[in-house]
Scaffold this active site. Structure first.
Site, PDB file in Angstrom:
ATOM      1  N   ARG A 174      34.564  43.446  33.264  1.00 36.88           N
ATOM      2  CA  ARG A 174      34.608  44.839  33.739  1.00 36.88           C
ATOM      3  C   ARG A 174      33.923  45.808  32.770  1.00 36.88           C
ATOM      4  O   ARG A 174      34.355  46.931  32.568  1.00 36.88           O
ATOM      5  CB  ARG A 174      36.057  45.294  33.988  1.00 36.88           C
ATOM      6  N   SER A 223      42.667  48.598  41.237  1.00 35.44           N
ATOM      7  CA  SER A 223      43.312  47.932  40.100  1.00 35.44           C
ATOM      8  C   SER A 223      43.363  48.873  38.906  1.00 35.44           C
ATOM      9  O   SER A 223      42.329  49.367  38.446  1.00 35.44           O
ATOM     10  CB  SER A 223      42.557  46.660  39.734  1.00 35.44           C
ATOM     11  N   GLU A 293      41.663  49.837  33.479  1.00 30.77           N
ATOM     12  CA  GLU A 293      40.453  49.493  34.215  1.00 30.77           C
ATOM     13  C   GLU A 293      39.931  50.727  34.935  1.00 30.77           C
ATOM     14  O   GLU A 293      38.727  50.934  35.052  1.00 30.77           O
ATOM     15  CB  GLU A 293      40.731  48.375  35.232  1.00 30.77           C
TER      16      GLU A 293
END
Length: 300
Positions: A174, A223, A293
């Site tokens: 990510r 998320s 995130e």
């Protein structure tokens, strides 16, 4: 603050809006305004605008606003939103698509299906645009952007257009090493030959799995925390007793504990504070430090 004449004198052909509310443009439906919101008419308009913009003015890209908290104090400088001119998806060869930075995952995966290109089905499950996927190495259901990206065209903060291969992006989980202020305006994704019916079946499976496990009908941001090495974030949150935890109008989802929800009245400060409380409880319970995130931008 940005001086209005600095932006207005440059002959912008796109739409330039001062003090533009961002809450309607992000999934959480909370947060303040952009000092300026720029929606460029085309590539040349974007390049000229950034080239002429004073280097001290911060610039931030905004896609679908899915994985983002815009803080209540708003975003200083310029927020750039790529519209229809940057949302085209076209077949390059038998297994490759060229996708505009403003194209959604649904459009990319559907075009791939129609072209008989498999391997990009997972993009359908990520709520966002190609620009965000490339910057964050977006992934789900066993696939990541680094697995399918050939290269991407990027407009730098200076207005210069460059092409970067996947190896130049420094991808990790990510994360990429794209420079601040850079805009991903297109990307080439490479899959492999597939049968449209089988591709559609895989996309249907992914959609059903998301619907069953995630609070898709809520004001959420996707998320919230990255999965720590060897752990699943949702499980750590659940084990720390945070399922359904509330703070003001913000709540940890009962359905999927790695999702935060705006129940209707939450401020961005409440959503972020709830996330920090979850991080604290997980740290105390398991010793694991959860990393955000969701991108948090702007001023408190």
């Amino acid at each position: 603050m940005v001086e209005q004449p600095t932006l207005e004198k440059n002959g912008v052909r796109g739409k330039l809006t001062p003090q533009a509310p961002l809450a309607p443009l992000v999934w959480f439906k909370s947060g303040g305004a952009a000092e300026w919101l720029f929606e460029p008419k085309d590539m040349a308009d974007l390049q000229a605008f950034l080239h002429d913009l004073h280097p001290s003015v911060p610039v931030m890209a905004l896609g679908l606003g899915s994985n983002m908290i815009v803080r209540d104090g708003g975003v200083p400088g310029v927020v750039v939103r790529l519209g229809k001119a940057f949302a085209r998806v076209e077949k390059v060869d038998e297994v490759t698509l060229r996708c505009g930075g403003g194209a959604s995952g649904i459009l990319v995966s559907s075009t791939a299906r129609d072209a008989g290109i498999a391997g990009v089905e997972f993009l359908r499950s990520i709520p966002g645009t190609v620009g965000g996927f490339v910057r964050m190495n977006g992934g789900a259901y066993g696939g990541e952007v680094k697995d399918i990206l050939v290269d991407c065209d990027v407009v730098l903060r200076s207005g210069e257009l460059i092409t970067l291969g996947v190896a130049q992006l420094g991808y990790t989980y990510r994360h990429s090493e794209l420079p601040d202020g850079a805009m991903v305006v297109s990307a080439q994704f490479r899959g492999h030959p597939g049968e449209p019916g089988a591709i559609q079946a895989e996309m249907d499976r992914i959609s059903a799995s998301r619907e069953a496990s995630q609070p898709l009908r809520s004001k959420t941001g996707g998320s919230t925390f990255k999965n720590p090495e060897g752990h699943k974030a949702w499980q750590l949150v659940d084990e720390a007793g945070c399922r359904g935890l509330t703070l003001g109008g913000a709540q940890v989802s009962e359905k999927h504990t790695n999702f935060l929800i705006n129940t209707g009245t939450a401020t961005s400060a409440e959503i972020e504070a709830l996330g920090e409380e979850v991080r604290r409880r997980v740290r105390e319970n398991s010793g694991v430090e959860l990393e955000w995130e969701i991108q948090r931008v702007g001023e408190q």
